[in-house]
Enzyme design. Structure first.
Site, PDB file in Angstrom:
ATOM      1  N   ASP A  81      -9.802   4.018   2.631  1.00 27.67           N
ATOM      2  CA  ASP A  81      -9.058   4.793   1.640  1.00 27.67           C
ATOM      3  C   ASP A  81     -10.077   5.571   0.817  1.00 27.67           C
ATOM      4  O   ASP A  81     -10.982   4.976   0.212  1.00 27.67           O
ATOM      5  CB  ASP A  81      -8.252   3.872   0.728  1.00 27.67           C
ATOM      6  CG  ASP A  81      -7.122   3.165   1.457  1.00 27.67           C
ATOM      7  OD1 ASP A  81      -6.709   3.667   2.519  1.00 27.67           O
ATOM      8  OD2 ASP A  81      -6.675   2.115   0.983  1.00 27.67           O
ATOM      9  N   ASP A 140       5.351   3.997   6.594  1.00 27.17           N
ATOM     10  CA  ASP A 140       5.162   2.967   5.578  1.00 27.17           C
ATOM     11  C   ASP A 140       6.507   2.293   5.359  1.00 27.17           C
ATOM     12  O   ASP A 140       7.434   2.901   4.801  1.00 27.17           O
ATOM     13  CB  ASP A 140       4.648   3.569   4.269  1.00 27.17           C
ATOM     14  CG  ASP A 140       3.234   4.112   4.400  1.00 27.17           C
ATOM     15  OD1 ASP A 140       2.574   3.829   5.419  1.00 27.17           O
ATOM     16  OD2 ASP A 140       2.784   4.820   3.481  1.00 27.17           O
TER      17      ASP A 140
END
Length: 280
Positions: free
Chosen positions: A11, A130
């Protein structure tokens, strides 16, 4: 049987690697290019960069990170975060990444996936799904404008027939829920040209409790394109569970590799000893 892939995930925020729990309480976890070089030396099969602050003015930062990484490593690189236009995809591919991961823009305009696949080829278009298990107390964003589209409307989440094994789509780092059935959505994305599904359990992300195996298996059995399992790895057995019980084609993990709890070599050695085909 095809070899299963092990994929570290980085990330990236403002050019630095960060890590948190459920996308919250982020802490610095190092330089992305140095992390990438380490994983390449360790034998990672691929690498994923998720640009979590991909606003327009910061896009150039991730493009620079991608270009520097592509110069130093030889494994395939996927980049996701803030991709809104075909030009965004072109710029990332020109910077050296091999695949792009798209989430929110696909939800806003599913036909964007078709346009992207036709322009650049399905092999480089990944749709990030997601997913969260549906609960009675969930609140959802308003219906999407395309919910009446004959080709698309069958992905709507049926709230009248909830089961323990029903998942909804989330966007914006899990903060916004959509009235979209995650399993049907994954299949629709394949129909529109996606070449791979990057599947994250938002219930498990950062928890180290293991993948949501039921979610992973359900989607892997629904689509014919590769599924990358993500969200929740805390030990090497979790990798095996996602690949074997979950039937994923690849296992993505972040914390266990970032903080050197396990190396890629250890992960692959463990999986091979458990009879899972991997590239050593």
């Amino acid at each position: 049987m095809l070899a299963k892939r092990i994929i570290p995930c980085l990330d990236v925020r403002d050019g630095r690697v960060v890590k948190g729990v459920n996308f919250q309480n982020l802490t610095d976890a190092g330089d992305p290019v140095e992390n990438a070089k380490f994983y390449d030396e360790q034998g990672a099969d691929e690498l994923v960069f998720l640009d979590i602050t991909a606003s327009h003015e910061k896009r150039k930062i991730i493009l620079d990170v991608v270009a520097r990484t592509a110069n130093d490593v030889f494994m395939p690189l996927t980049v996701g975060g803030g991709i809104k236009t075909l030009d965004d995809i072109r710029d990332l591919l020109n910077s050296g990444c091999d695949k792009v991961s798209i989430n929110t823009t696909a939800v806003q305009n599913p036909y964007f996936i078709r346009e992207a696949a036709e322009r650049f080829g399905s092999q480089c278009i990944v749709v990030a799904v997601d997913a969260k298990r549906v609960r009675d107390d969930m609140t959802y964003e308003p219906e999407e404008p395309w919910f009446n589209d004959e080709f698309l409307k069958d992905v709507m989440l049926d709230l009248s027939a909830l089961t323990p094994f029903k998942w909804a789509i989330s966007t914006h780092g899990g903060r916004k829920m959509r009235l979209i059935d995650a399993v049907k959505w994954a299949k629709k994305m394949e129909d529109l040209g996606a070449g791979e599904i990057l599947l994250t359990s938002m219930d498990r992300d950062g928890t180290k409790d293991g993948y949501d195996v039921e979610l992973t298996r359900t989607i892997a059995e629904t689509v014919s394109i590769p599924v990358v399992a993500s969200g929740g790895v805390g030990n090497l057995e979790h990798l095996r569970e996602g690949l074997v019980e979950g039937k994923a084609d690849a296992a993505l993990a972040a914390s266990i590799f970032h903080y050197r709890e396990y190396t890629i070599r250890e992960a692959k050695g463990y999986l091979k000893a458990q009879g899972v085909p991997v590239r050593l």
